[in-house]
Scaffold this motif. Sequence first.
Motif, mmCIF file in Angstrom:
data_model
loop_
_atom_site.group_PDB
_atom_site.id
_atom_site.type_symbol
_atom_site.label_atom_id
_atom_site.label_comp_id
_atom_site.label_asym_id
_atom_site.label_seq_id
_atom_site.Cartn_x
_atom_site.Cartn_y
_atom_site.Cartn_z
ATOM 1 N N THR A 165 3.683 1.624 -1.492
ATOM 2 C CA THR A 165 4.491 1.752 -2.702
ATOM 3 C C THR A 165 3.749 2.602 -3.727
ATOM 4 N N GLN A 166 4.457 2.991 -4.759
ATOM 5 C CA GLN A 166 3.854 3.867 -5.771
ATOM 6 C C GLN A 166 2.703 3.191 -6.498
ATOM 7 N N GLY A 167 2.820 1.882 -6.692
ATOM 8 C CA GLY A 167 1.800 1.183 -7.468
ATOM 9 C C GLY A 167 0.508 0.923 -6.711
ATOM 10 N N VAL A 224 0.851 -1.201 0.000
ATOM 11 C CA VAL A 224 0.000 0.000 0.000
ATOM 12 C C VAL A 224 0.888 1.252 0.000
ATOM 13 N N GLU A 234 -0.734 15.830 -3.897
ATOM 14 C CA GLU A 234 -0.224 15.626 -5.250
ATOM 15 C C GLU A 234 -0.911 16.585 -6.207
ATOM 16 N N GLU A 292 6.680 3.130 -11.984
ATOM 17 C CA GLU A 292 5.844 2.279 -11.136
ATOM 18 C C GLU A 292 4.456 2.875 -10.942
ATOM 19 N N VAL A 341 -3.697 3.146 -1.759
ATOM 20 C CA VAL A 341 -2.352 3.669 -1.513
ATOM 21 C C VAL A 341 -2.345 4.494 -0.232
ATOM 22 N N CYS A 342 -1.157 4.725 0.271
ATOM 23 C CA CYS A 342 -0.967 5.609 1.426
ATOM 24 C C CYS A 342 0.487 6.068 1.427
ATOM 25 N N ASN A 369 -0.142 11.199 -2.076
ATOM 26 C CA ASN A 369 0.842 11.785 -2.986
ATOM 27 C C ASN A 369 1.849 10.712 -3.409
ATOM 28 N N ARG A 370 1.876 10.412 -4.703
ATOM 29 C CA ARG A 370 2.725 9.315 -5.193
ATOM 30 C C ARG A 370 4.207 9.584 -4.965
ATOM 31 N N ASN A 371 4.577 10.870 -4.937
ATOM 32 C CA ASN A 371 5.989 11.204 -4.756
ATOM 33 C C ASN A 371 6.486 10.861 -3.349
ATOM 34 N N LEU A 372 5.544 10.681 -2.433
ATOM 35 C CA LEU A 372 5.925 10.358 -1.059
ATOM 36 C C LEU A 372 5.846 8.858 -0.784
ATOM 37 N N ARG A 373 5.401 8.107 -1.796
ATOM 38 C CA ARG A 373 5.326 6.656 -1.605
ATOM 39 C C ARG A 373 6.643 6.000 -2.035
ATOM 40 N N LEU A 374 6.815 4.773 -1.575
ATOM 41 C CA LEU A 374 8.066 4.071 -1.847
ATOM 42 C C LEU A 374 8.108 3.543 -3.267
ATOM 43 N N ARG A 375 9.289 3.533 -3.801
ATOM 44 C CA ARG A 375 9.506 2.944 -5.109
ATOM 45 C C ARG A 375 10.360 1.697 -4.899
ATOM 46 N N THR A 376 9.947 0.607 -5.537
ATOM 47 C CA THR A 376 10.636 -0.669 -5.309
ATOM 48 C C THR A 376 12.127 -0.554 -5.597
ATOM 49 N N PHE A 391 -6.875 5.066 -4.574
ATOM 50 C CA PHE A 391 -7.739 5.390 -3.446
ATOM 51 C C PHE A 391 -6.854 5.521 -2.205
ATOM 52 N N ASP A 392 -6.833 6.711 -1.664
ATOM 53 C CA ASP A 392 -5.973 6.989 -0.510
ATOM 54 C C ASP A 392 -6.630 6.450 0.765
#
Lengths: 380, 298
Positions: free
Chosen positions: A110-112, A108, B293, B233, A125-126, A129-136, B241-242
Motif C-alpha cells: 500500500t502507499q503508506g 507493504v 519515483e 495516504e 514498501v514495495c 514508486n508510490r504511484n504503483l502501490r495500492l491505495r486503500t 524503505f523499498d
Amino acid sequence: MLGISHLLISGTTTALFLGTAEPSVILSGAIAGLLPDIDTSLSPAGRMFPWIAAIFESKQGHRGASHSLLASALIASTCYAATFFFPWFLPYASAITIGFSFGWFADVFTQGGVEMFWPVHLLCVCPGNRNLRLRTGSNGEYIVLAFLIAIALTIFSVNSHGGLFTQFNRLIASPSGVVHLYNEQGDTHKIIATIQGVRSSDRAKIEGKFLLVQQSGNNGFIVLSDGKLYKASNEPDAQILIENITADVGDTAVTSIESVNLDDEPINTVLTKFSRSGALVFVSGQLTSDDIDTTTIPHDPYQFQSIKASKESYTLEAAPLEQVLSVIGDEFGTGVLQVRSINSTVNTQGSRGDGEQGRWGAGGQGSRGERVMGNLVKDD
Amino acid sequence: MLSHLFIGKTSSQQSNSTPSLTPDKPPEFHVYRQNEMKQARAALLAQGALCLWGEEGCGKSVLANAIVQSLRQEGYLVAHTEPSTPKQMLSFITEQFGLETYTLEGKQLSLEGLKLQLSDFMFHNSAVLVVDDAQLCKPDFRHWLKKCKKRGGCNLLLLATNPPLADIFLSVPRIQLRPMSEKAIREIMIEAAYHRGIKLTASELARLQSRAGGNPTLAIRAIEEEYLGIDQEAADHKRYFDITPLLLIAGTIFVIIRFIGVGTSDQSLYILGGIGGAIFLGLSRLIYSLPKEGRRVN
C-alpha cells in the motif's frame, strides 16, 4: 487495505502454507489477518478491543508496532507456547501466526507502507514508486481482490483434493509423483494408479487403472488388474512402459508386513493362515525346496513373473498368495518369506472387501485366461 | 508556520476515552531538540563552530531562532542571516553587529571591505554568527566563512539541509538533526490542530502521524491537509524503505528447492522449483523495469 482484503490474503496464505482445507483452521488464519489493525479503533479488531486500540493510538502512528516482525514473533511465541498445554491447538497456532504475519505484510504494497522492522522507524514498501502501490479502497485494490478470490478458490480446491504436490504430480504425471503419494498414503489406503503407456512386448497401447501393489526399483511399480500382475516402469524387464502415470488415493486399506520362517515345512500349511477374506496377500522372499526340479512354473510373457525358479530355490516377488499356494503349495520349503497383506478396513464390517478383491483380483497367474490388462486400446 | 514547531507541550495525558485530543487552551512553548540546542550553545560559547544538518523540514530554522533568542537574552552579540547575495548578507550581518556599512566619505563599503571589517570584528569580539540554509550560500561567502574560521575567534553556527562535503562544511563539526520522536510529533500535531481549530481523535491523529515520519513540517502539513479535506495516504518523508530486493531474494528458495529435487531425484520438486525460479526471475526483471519515483511532485 480493506478488511476483506486482509481476510482473503491471510486465509489464502494459511491454506497455502499449511496445505489444509480445514475450514476452522483457514478461518483462524483469516481472522488473525485482521489483528494487526488493532492499532486503530476504526478497524474491526480495534472496535472489538477498544482499550488495546487506545493504547496504540496514544503512542504511535498507524501501522507501527503491530505491523512488525517483532509482533509476529510475539504472536508466534504466545500461540506455540499455548500448544504445550493444549496440543490440539497446534494447527491453529500455525494458522494464527501465518495469518497475522501476512495480514500486516499485505500493507507493504500500500502507499503508506508498514514499520516492518519496528522499533526501527522504517516504512517498508514495495514497489518503491508510490504511484504503483495500492491505495486503500481504490479500484486497484478491488482488482487485486478479484485476483485474490480466484487464487483463494484455486488453493482451497487444490487442498481439498490432496494438496499442491499431489495435484502437481497429477499434472506432470511422473512416476516420482506416484512414489510420493504411495509413501504418504500407501500404508493406510489403496493407491490406484492410472497408467498410460505401451506393452513392452508388442507396443500395444495401454490405458487403465491398476492397483499399486508395491514399488519395484526407483520409479517402477508392481501393479494389479483383473487378477494379473504387471511391472510398470521404464526399465527393460517391465511389462508396461510408462508414458504417463498418476495416482489417486483409493479406499481405506491397512497394509501389513509379516515375516515367516520355514524350516523344511509344507508351504501350504504355513501360508494358508494368511488367506483372509477381503485381503489382498502377496508373498516375497526366497525358498529352497527338494522338488524344485519337478515343478513347472507357468509363465505368461504379458505378465509379471512373480515366481521364478532357479536350480536351487524359488524367488518370489509380490506373488499373489493363491498363486503361491497353487503352484508350490504342496512342496516343503526352507527360507524366509515376507507376507504383505492389504486389508480393507471396511471388509470387517461388510462384504465390500470381497468386492474389492474381486475388482482387482489376486487369484493367480493365468486364472482368467488372456484378459487384457487395464484397457488395452489396441489389442493384439 | 514553522514557529509552531517547538510549541507543543500539551496535555497529552488526557484520557484516551475522550473523543478529541485537541486542547482547550494554547500549550506552552517547548523546545523538543534540547540536546542539540545545548550542544550548539556550548560550542558557540566555547568560541567554536558547528553545523546542524538534517532533512528538509526537520526544524533547523526554528532551532536556530531558539538558539539566537536564548543567546541574545543572555546578552551575547548575535547575527542571524539567511542566504542572499554575499554583499546583502555581509551588510545585514554588519548591521546586526552594529558596525558601519559606509566609509568616512559616505560611500558604501565594498564586498571586500565588509568581509575585512567583519572578520576583524569577530576576531576581536565574542560575536556569534548564525547562518541558516547555509548550503544555499554562494561559494564565495562560504569561502569567506572558512577563512574566518581558520583565522580563529569565529563563533559560527551553520544550519544546512544535506550539505555538500566541501569548503566550510568539511572543516566544521556536524550534528545531525534526526527525525523527532513519535511523542514529540504527536504533540506538534495536537498543537497544529489547535491552531487550525479542528478537533481530532486519537485514531485520526495516529493515521495522520504515519505521514509525518518524524518530520515536524510534514506533521503540520498532515494536519493542514486534514483541515482542507485532502485525502492522502502516501507521505513525502524519507523513512520509506523499498523491500523489493528482499522479496526477490525469497526467489532463491525456489532455486534451493530445485537443487533438493535434483539431489533427491524428486521430479516434481525439481520441476516446481524450476518453474518458481523462472517466474521469480521474470518478475524481478519486470519489477526492476518499473518506472522509478521522481523527486518532483507528480
